[in-house]
Design an enzyme around this catalytic site. Structure first.
Site, PDB file in Angstrom:
ATOM      1  N   LYS A 193      -0.890  -9.421   3.068  1.00 28.18           N
ATOM      2  CA  LYS A 193      -0.571  -9.184   4.007  1.00 28.18           C
ATOM      3  C   LYS A 193      -1.064  -7.698   5.209  1.00 28.18           C
ATOM      4  CE  LYS A 193       2.969  -5.589   4.178  1.00 28.18           C
ATOM      5  NZ  LYS A 193       2.332  -4.824   4.846  1.00 28.18           N
ATOM      6  N   GLU A 235      -2.249  -5.722   8.757  1.00 29.57           N
ATOM      7  CA  GLU A 235      -1.313  -5.357  10.197  1.00 29.57           C
ATOM      8  C   GLU A 235      -1.974  -4.997  11.079  1.00 29.57           C
ATOM      9  OE1 GLU A 235      -0.682  -0.593   9.001  1.00 29.57           O
ATOM     10  OE2 GLU A 235       0.706  -0.992   6.880  1.00 29.57           O
ATOM     11  N   GLU A 260       8.390  -4.034  10.715  1.00 30.57           N
ATOM     12  CA  GLU A 260       9.020  -3.454  10.806  1.00 30.57           C
ATOM     13  C   GLU A 260       9.200  -2.057  11.788  1.00 30.57           C
ATOM     14  OE1 GLU A 260       6.436  -1.524   8.047  1.00 30.57           O
ATOM     15  OE2 GLU A 260       7.323   0.698   7.641  1.00 30.57           O
ATOM     16  N   ASP A 265      -0.783  -6.201  -0.718  1.00 26.29           N
ATOM     17  CA  ASP A 265      -1.499  -5.318   0.529  1.00 26.29           C
ATOM     18  C   ASP A 265      -2.942  -5.525   0.433  1.00 26.29           C
ATOM     19  OD1 ASP A 265       0.087  -4.956   2.962  1.00 26.29           O
ATOM     20  OD2 ASP A 265       1.404  -2.966   2.146  1.00 26.29           O
ATOM     21  N   ASP A 298       0.919  -1.061   0.058  1.00 29.88           N
ATOM     22  CA  ASP A 298       0.005   0.355  -0.410  1.00 29.88           C
ATOM     23  C   ASP A 298       0.862   1.257   0.048  1.00 29.88           C
ATOM     24  OD1 ASP A 298       1.102  -0.772   2.257  1.00 29.88           O
ATOM     25  OD2 ASP A 298      -1.066  -0.117   3.371  1.00 29.88           O
ATOM     26  N   SER A 299       2.519   0.860  -0.106  1.00 31.37           N
ATOM     27  CA  SER A 299       3.448   1.597   0.268  1.00 31.37           C
ATOM     28  C   SER A 299       2.972   2.827  -1.127  1.00 31.37           C
ATOM     29  CB  SER A 299       4.190   1.754   0.901  1.00 31.37           C
ATOM     30  OG  SER A 299       4.974   0.733  -0.610  1.00 31.37           O
TER      31      SER A 299
HETATM   32  O1  KIV Z   1       3.420  -1.213   1.550  1.00 33.33           O
HETATM   33  C1  KIV Z   1       4.865  -1.397   1.978  1.00 33.33           C
HETATM   34  O2  KIV Z   1       5.800  -1.426   0.987  1.00 33.33           O
HETATM   35  C2  KIV Z   1       5.160  -2.826   3.170  1.00 33.33           C
HETATM   36  C3  KIV Z   1       6.365  -2.504   3.859  1.00 33.33           C
HETATM   37  C4  KIV Z   1       6.903  -1.517   3.883  1.00 33.33           C
HETATM   38  C5  KIV Z   1       6.922  -3.388   4.140  1.00 33.33           C
HETATM   39  O3  KIV Z   1       4.293  -3.141   3.998  1.00 33.33           O
END
Ligand code: KIV
Length: 271
Positions: A120, A122, A189, A91, A52-53
């Site tokens: 993934k 959080e 992280e 994500d 999601d980055s």
């Molecule tokens: O979205 C992302 O890039 C992440 C990584 C920093 C693990 O979750």
């Protein structure tokens, strides 16, 4: 050429990659589109994370809270269309797995249908029920603990987490909970090296660190950070190239050639 020929990138193969059992560290990198996926594939990484980055690194947002399930489906599908060998992890964005368990499963399924092999999310103990529901729907889940960017406001900024005995114990309890709920791996992280080592030593699933020191079972970096596309990066990033400088020089050379009449040449024209 890659140094290590990757194992077949399946979820069970990743799950078994503990360094204490002799495994080579896992390598994960973000990719948000087909060119990024092709680079990750050619470099021989084990996993690509459609993070999601994408919000900060591609879409120009200040934080990851702005991206939606539709955005993540769009980028996961772009990565998948490159048919990369690495395992694709999609994500789950903020609020796609926080409200209702049934909706969470549907949202995760849309990332799987877009081409991800796993998702993934959080969070720790508070996410155990949703992790169990996803796993029971046959959706493999990677956890993410410590500095979790979707909690930026709750954390009061992007700060190292797990410092001090109480915070360290809380993070360990979260790690146990996501492992017990069925995660096949967990990202750690922005936590102290020693805490990451203790979690890695305790868990049977691999830990993948980012800003968590060298003792994890693997590492993940944001592609745009390691390639030097982003102008500033956190302390834990190593920049392996300066692509922004190279790209700027290339575009400036093109602009100069157009203005001077050097480009295009006759050889670059059709006859
Ligand atoms: O979205 C992302 O890039 C992440 C990584 C920093 C693990 O979750």
């Amino acid at each position: 050429m890659p140094d290590v020929q990757p194992l077949p990138p399946t979820v069970p193969a990743v799950r078994s990659r503990k360094r204490r059992l002799g495994a080579v560290p896992l390598v994960m990198v973000t990719a948000y589109d087909a060119p990024g996926a092709r680079i990750a594939d050619a470099a021989g990484v084990d996993l690509v994370l459609v993070g999601d980055s994408v919000a900060n690194n591609v879409l120009g947002y200040e934080d990851t809270l702005q991206v939606t399930v539709a955005d993540m489906v769009h980028h996961t599908a772009a990565v998948a269309r490159a048919h990369p060998r690495p395992l694709i992890v999609g994500d789950l964005p903020w609020l796609s797995y926080h409200v209702d368990v049934a909706d969470s499963v549907r949202n995760a399924a849309s990332l799987i249908r877009a081409g991800a092999a796993a998702v993934k999310l959080e969070g720790g103990r508070s996410r155990a029920a949703v992790i169990e529901a996803l796993v029971s729907a046959e959706i493999p889940v990677m956890g993410h603990l410590g500095l979790t960017p979707q909690s930026v406001h709750a954390m009061g900024g992007y700060r190292v987490q797990g410092r001090g005995a109480d915070a360290g114990e809380a993070l360990k309890a979260d790690a146990r909970a996501v492992a017990a709920a069925g995660c096949f791996a967990v990202v750690l992280e922005g936590i102290p090296r020693q805490l990451a080592k203790e979690v890695t030593d305790e868990l049977d699933i691999p830990t993948i660190g980012i800003g968590a020191g060298p003792d994890c079972d693997g590492q993940v970096l944001v592609l745009h950070d390691l390639l030097g596309v982003n102008p500033s990066v956190p302390k834990f990033v190593r920049r392996y190239a300066e692509l922004a400088e190279l790209a700027t020089a290339a575009v400036a050379a093109y602009a100069s050639d157009v203005r001077s009449g050097e480009f295009p040449s006759d050889a670059e024209a059709y006859h």
